[in-house]
Motif scaffolding. Structure first.
Motif, PDB file in Angstrom:
ATOM      1  N   VAL A 114      63.926 -39.860 102.729  1.00 54.90           N
ATOM      2  CA  VAL A 114      64.549 -38.710 102.510  1.00 54.90           C
ATOM      3  C   VAL A 114      65.754 -38.851 103.214  1.00 54.90           C
ATOM      4  O   VAL A 114      66.766 -38.285 102.976  1.00 54.90           O
ATOM      5  CB  VAL A 114      63.615 -37.635 103.008  1.00 54.90           C
ATOM      6  CG1 VAL A 114      64.434 -36.255 103.126  1.00 54.90           C
ATOM      7  CG2 VAL A 114      62.431 -37.318 101.888  1.00 54.90           C
ATOM      8  N   ASP A 115      65.753 -39.070 104.442  1.00 56.56           N
ATOM      9  CA  ASP A 115      67.053 -39.267 105.293  1.00 56.56           C
ATOM     10  C   ASP A 115      67.918 -39.874 104.572  1.00 56.56           C
ATOM     11  O   ASP A 115      69.362 -39.699 105.010  1.00 56.56           O
ATOM     12  CB  ASP A 115      66.742 -39.314 106.808  1.00 56.56           C
ATOM     13  CG  ASP A 115      67.791 -38.749 107.620  1.00 56.56           C
ATOM     14  OD1 ASP A 115      67.879 -37.366 107.826  1.00 56.56           O
ATOM     15  OD2 ASP A 115      68.309 -39.476 108.616  1.00 56.56           O
ATOM     16  N   ALA A 116      67.659 -40.956 104.355  1.00 52.73           N
ATOM     17  CA  ALA A 116      68.752 -41.852 103.661  1.00 52.73           C
ATOM     18  C   ALA A 116      69.533 -41.313 102.516  1.00 52.73           C
ATOM     19  O   ALA A 116      70.429 -41.519 102.020  1.00 52.73           O
ATOM     20  CB  ALA A 116      67.996 -43.466 103.137  1.00 52.73           C
ATOM     21  N   VAL A 117      68.646 -40.454 101.944  1.00 51.48           N
ATOM     22  CA  VAL A 117      69.502 -39.806 100.577  1.00 51.48           C
ATOM     23  C   VAL A 117      70.282 -38.854 101.154  1.00 51.48           C
ATOM     24  O   VAL A 117      71.388 -38.624 100.627  1.00 51.48           O
ATOM     25  CB  VAL A 117      68.214 -39.119  99.784  1.00 51.48           C
ATOM     26  CG1 VAL A 117      68.668 -38.255  98.460  1.00 51.48           C
ATOM     27  CG2 VAL A 117      67.421 -40.150  99.061  1.00 51.48           C
ATOM     28  N   TYR A 118      69.840 -38.010 102.143  1.00 50.69           N
ATOM     29  CA  TYR A 118      70.970 -37.204 102.732  1.00 50.69           C
ATOM     30  C   TYR A 118      71.990 -37.997 103.379  1.00 50.69           C
ATOM     31  O   TYR A 118      73.086 -37.235 103.442  1.00 50.69           O
ATOM     32  CB  TYR A 118      70.073 -36.657 103.905  1.00 50.69           C
ATOM     33  CG  TYR A 118      69.092 -35.303 103.392  1.00 50.69           C
ATOM     34  CD1 TYR A 118      69.977 -34.014 102.939  1.00 50.69           C
ATOM     35  CD2 TYR A 118      67.966 -34.929 103.438  1.00 50.69           C
ATOM     36  CE1 TYR A 118      69.432 -33.070 102.538  1.00 50.69           C
ATOM     37  CE2 TYR A 118      66.896 -34.354 102.986  1.00 50.69           C
ATOM     38  CZ  TYR A 118      67.866 -32.991 102.562  1.00 50.69           C
ATOM     39  OH  TYR A 118      67.234 -31.731 101.999  1.00 50.69           O
ATOM     40  N   THR A 165      77.898 -38.285 102.744  1.00 53.06           N
ATOM     41  CA  THR A 165      78.963 -39.034 102.714  1.00 53.06           C
ATOM     42  C   THR A 165      79.731 -39.335 101.540  1.00 53.06           C
ATOM     43  O   THR A 165      80.849 -39.916 101.378  1.00 53.06           O
ATOM     44  CB  THR A 165      78.604 -40.663 103.272  1.00 53.06           C
ATOM     45  OG1 THR A 165      77.681 -41.113 102.147  1.00 53.06           O
ATOM     46  CG2 THR A 165      78.340 -40.513 104.739  1.00 53.06           C
ATOM     47  N   ALA A 166      79.199 -38.802 100.319  1.00 53.56           N
ATOM     48  CA  ALA A 166      79.596 -38.983  98.922  1.00 53.56           C
ATOM     49  C   ALA A 166      81.029 -38.073  98.822  1.00 53.56           C
ATOM     50  O   ALA A 166      81.220 -37.238  99.658  1.00 53.56           O
ATOM     51  CB  ALA A 166      78.597 -38.387  97.705  1.00 53.56           C
ATOM     52  N   ALA A 191      76.185 -28.968  97.260  1.00 52.31           N
ATOM     53  CA  ALA A 191      75.019 -28.576  96.301  1.00 52.31           C
ATOM     54  C   ALA A 191      75.409 -29.416  94.969  1.00 52.31           C
ATOM     55  O   ALA A 191      74.185 -30.173  94.469  1.00 52.31           O
ATOM     56  CB  ALA A 191      75.105 -27.247  95.795  1.00 52.31           C
ATOM     57  N   HIS A 192      76.501 -29.816  94.824  1.00 50.67           N
ATOM     58  CA  HIS A 192      76.609 -30.730  93.515  1.00 50.67           C
ATOM     59  C   HIS A 192      76.446 -32.150  94.057  1.00 50.67           C
ATOM     60  O   HIS A 192      75.785 -32.850  93.260  1.00 50.67           O
ATOM     61  CB  HIS A 192      78.028 -30.915  92.810  1.00 50.67           C
ATOM     62  CG  HIS A 192      78.164 -29.368  92.318  1.00 50.67           C
ATOM     63  ND1 HIS A 192      77.748 -29.092  90.932  1.00 50.67           N
ATOM     64  CD2 HIS A 192      79.114 -28.246  92.647  1.00 50.67           C
ATOM     65  CE1 HIS A 192      78.033 -28.140  90.335  1.00 50.67           C
ATOM     66  NE2 HIS A 192      79.159 -27.647  91.353  1.00 50.67           N
ATOM     67  N   ARG A 193      76.566 -32.680  95.266  1.00 55.44           N
ATOM     68  CA  ARG A 193      76.186 -33.701  95.729  1.00 55.44           C
ATOM     69  C   ARG A 193      74.588 -34.088  95.761  1.00 55.44           C
ATOM     70  O   ARG A 193      74.118 -35.188  95.440  1.00 55.44           O
ATOM     71  CB  ARG A 193      76.825 -34.259  97.110  1.00 55.44           C
ATOM     72  CG  ARG A 193      78.369 -34.327  97.062  1.00 55.44           C
ATOM     73  CD  ARG A 193      78.853 -35.208  98.155  1.00 55.44           C
ATOM     74  NE  ARG A 193      78.401 -34.540  99.409  1.00 55.44           N
ATOM     75  CZ  ARG A 193      79.506 -33.573 100.207  1.00 55.44           C
ATOM     76  NH1 ARG A 193      80.591 -33.482  99.682  1.00 55.44           N
ATOM     77  NH2 ARG A 193      78.981 -33.063 101.377  1.00 55.44           N
ATOM     78  N   THR A 194      74.111 -33.004  96.092  1.00 56.85           N
ATOM     79  CA  THR A 194      72.518 -32.796  96.104  1.00 56.85           C
ATOM     80  C   THR A 194      71.967 -33.180  94.726  1.00 56.85           C
ATOM     81  O   THR A 194      70.927 -33.767  94.555  1.00 56.85           O
ATOM     82  CB  THR A 194      72.048 -31.607  96.794  1.00 56.85           C
ATOM     83  OG1 THR A 194      72.619 -31.540  98.054  1.00 56.85           O
ATOM     84  CG2 THR A 194      70.579 -31.526  96.939  1.00 56.85           C
ATOM     85  N   ARG A 195      72.584 -32.404  93.934  1.00 48.50           N
ATOM     86  CA  ARG A 195      72.200 -32.728  92.332  1.00 48.50           C
ATOM     87  C   ARG A 195      72.325 -34.119  92.041  1.00 48.50           C
ATOM     88  O   ARG A 195      71.469 -34.766  91.310  1.00 48.50           O
ATOM     89  CB  ARG A 195      72.798 -31.753  91.789  1.00 48.50           C
ATOM     90  CG  ARG A 195      72.776 -31.910  90.086  1.00 48.50           C
ATOM     91  CD  ARG A 195      73.372 -30.988  89.212  1.00 48.50           C
ATOM     92  NE  ARG A 195      72.795 -31.284  87.722  1.00 48.50           N
ATOM     93  CZ  ARG A 195      73.589 -32.059  86.866  1.00 48.50           C
ATOM     94  NH1 ARG A 195      74.808 -32.780  87.489  1.00 48.50           N
ATOM     95  NH2 ARG A 195      73.086 -32.403  85.705  1.00 48.50           N
ATOM     96  N   THR A 196      73.632 -34.868  92.161  1.00 43.97           N
ATOM     97  CA  THR A 196      73.862 -36.250  91.818  1.00 43.97           C
ATOM     98  C   THR A 196      72.670 -37.119  92.629  1.00 43.97           C
ATOM     99  O   THR A 196      72.236 -37.994  91.998  1.00 43.97           O
ATOM    100  CB  THR A 196      75.162 -36.551  92.336  1.00 43.97           C
ATOM    101  OG1 THR A 196      76.173 -35.583  91.665  1.00 43.97           O
ATOM    102  CG2 THR A 196      75.517 -38.121  92.062  1.00 43.97           C
TER     103      THR A 196
END
Length: 236
Positions: free
Chosen positions: A70-74, A79-80, A103-108
């Motif tokens: 999970v933290d790797a996804v965060y 950084t995106a 929010a949009h980076r989270t969706r991606t």
């Protein structure tokens, strides 16, 4: 001691060098392909070419492994590059730009790693990158004009998180269902469209009829964008 505060084991003279980052990356690859149900310490060890017991030097078990993943996804979310704004969007306040970008980076990230939505809200996300994204989000919302005190901030963070988690779960669920059944929106409309038309023609559901017949039919990205704007309008 949480995995975030335990030092990495000392490097060993072994054919396969390991670290928590290497383990998390391999686990993410497995979960991306097979889902969380297809992830186990034994399968991960096979993927890495090591004995399962060696992984326990780095993680105490599956729960800590999920925390690392999970933290790797965060970290990706943090950084995106921010997504491009729609051409029709005018200038936004700085706080709102920040929240929109996160929010949009989270969706991606969720679309790239579908298993991620299964863990949204189901366990605390307390890794360093998770906390960094949470801090950036909360600090931005704290500057919204409608947020006057700590109670307002708590409600704003809760409303935003509830929207993002719910919207992403629904979108990912629809993608999974389409893959599993081979039935997409067009096939659904072909199968159930005549029935729905007959029901709407009775006149008993006039508001639903307006939504179905006259409402804008947005794709998933546009729906997420429009509904997110509605939430942020309320917070503002």
């Amino acid at each position: 001691m949480p995995v975030w505060e335990r030092p990495e084991p000392r490097p060993r003279a072994a054919p396969v060098p390991l670290s928590r980052a290497v383990i998390a990356a391999a686990a993410i690859r497995l979960a991306d392909t097979h889902g969380l149900d297809g992830l186990s310490v034994r399968k991960l060890a096979t993927e890495l070419g090591v004995r399962p017991m060696r992984l326990y030097d780095y993680v105490a078990g599956r729960s800590e492994l999920l925390d690392l993943m999970v933290d790797a996804v965060y970290a990706e979310i943090a950084t995106a590059a921010p997504p491009e704004s729609p051409a029709t969007a005018g200038p936004q306040p700085e706080w709102r730009d920040t929240v929109l970008a996160i929010a949009h980076r989270t969706r991606t990230a969720a679309l790239d790693h579908e298993w991620f939505v299964d863990l949204l809200g189901s366990r605390p996300h307390l890794g360093p990158h998770s906390l960094a994204v949470g801090e950036a989000t909360a600090a931005a919302l704290d500057r919204a004009p409608g947020v006057r005190d700590l109670d307002d901030l708590q409600r704003a963070v809760g409303a935003l998180n509830a929207f993002v988690a719910g919207a992403l779960r629904r979108e990912i669920t629809e993608r999974r269902t389409t893959r599993a059944t081979g039935t997409g929106e067009a096939a659904w409309q072909t199968a159930l469209g005549p029935y729905l038309t007959r029901m709407l023609d009775t006149g008993r559901y006039p508001t639903i009829a307006r939504l179905v017949i006259d409402g804008a039919h947005l794709d998933a990205a546009d729906t997420f964008r429009h509904n997110l704007d509605t939430v942020l309008d309320g917070i503002a």
